[in-house]
Design an enzyme around this catalytic site. Structure first.
Site, PDB file in Angstrom:
ATOM      1  N   GLY A  45       0.772  -1.236   0.000  1.00 42.69           N
ATOM      2  CA  GLY A  45       0.000   0.000   0.000  1.00 42.69           C
ATOM      3  C   GLY A  45       0.800   1.280   0.000  1.00 42.69           C
ATOM      4  CD  GLU A 100       1.751   1.191   7.569  1.00 38.45           C
ATOM      5  OE1 GLU A 100       1.270   1.030   6.426  1.00 38.45           O
ATOM      6  OE2 GLU A 100       1.763   0.295   8.411  1.00 38.45           O
ATOM      7  CG  ASP A 101      -1.316   2.046   2.855  1.00 39.18           C
ATOM      8  OD1 ASP A 101      -0.955   1.686   3.994  1.00 39.18           O
ATOM      9  OD2 ASP A 101      -1.926   1.284   2.081  1.00 39.18           O
ATOM     10  CG  ASP A 104      -8.553   0.251   9.531  1.00 38.84           C
ATOM     11  OD1 ASP A 104      -9.301   0.474  10.492  1.00 38.84           O
ATOM     12  OD2 ASP A 104      -8.967  -0.081   8.412  1.00 38.84           O
ATOM     13  CB  VAL A 154     -10.392   4.792   1.703  1.00 39.81           C
ATOM     14  CG1 VAL A 154     -11.403   5.745   2.320  1.00 39.81           C
ATOM     15  CG2 VAL A 154      -9.344   4.387   2.732  1.00 39.81           C
TER      16      VAL A 154
END
Length: 181
Positions: A45, A100-101, A104, A154
């Site tokens: 990601g 990081e993308d 969560d 997303v």
């Protein structure tokens, strides 16, 4: 530009992302002016974020990659982490910046921070494009945050659903019918 048909709505435009990465890159360059960090991207990601962010850090930075898995093809973290690709660089005594993308639940990142800190770096910090504060299950100190977003699923700009949609240049909310149908 029209969003992909599987996108309910665009959450962050390509321009918003690039403007925020400009700011983050400048801040990182200022904070690490004396000793450039090694950037550790988390595959897959973070590829887009890492490439675009690195070009905005006006320092001589090194880059390396790790791949860790806790997701599979679902929409929720499994909580089980395994290393699929480890660093090729010795980080002992170095300043490390994890890129990081998205953060969560934070479970995977908490594990990754512990793993990297056990290798004797001088420091380990985190830069993420996206963070979902309402989804957090553990407390993590994140030094650089692009955007706090709502707890929606997303895609785009490196983020996927079942390995698709990573190439979208924006961050969009995936239609529920795609992953619930």
């Amino acid at each position: 530009m029209h969003p992909h048909p599987d996108v309910d709505h665009v959450l962050l435009t390509e321009q918003q992302i690039h403007d925020r990465l400009d700011e983050l890159g400048a801040q990182i360059a200022a904070d690490y002016a004396e000793e450039p960090p090694i950037l550790v991207g988390v595959l897959k990601g973070a590829v887009m974020v890492m490439a675009d962010l690195a070009r905005r850090i006006d320092l001589k930075v090194e880059m390396d990659w790790m791949a860790v898995s806790s997701y599979g093809s679902g929409t929720k973290s499994s909580g089980v982490v395994r290393i699929l690709k480890d660093l090729g660089t010795d980080i002992s005594g170095r300043d490390v910046l994890i890129v990081e993308d998205i953060i969560d639940s934070g479970l995977t990142l908490k594990w990754l921070l512990s793993n990297l800190r056990s290798r004797g770096p001088r420091s380990v910090e985190v830069c993420t494009l996206l963070r979902k504060p309402d989804a957090a299950r553990v407390e993590i100190d994140v030094r650089y945050v692009g955007f706090d977003i709502p707890p929606e699923f997303v895609i785009g700009y490196g983020l996927d659903y079942a390995e698709a949609y990573r190439n979208l240049p924006y961050v969009g909310v995936l239609k529920r019918s795609v992953y619930e149908g």
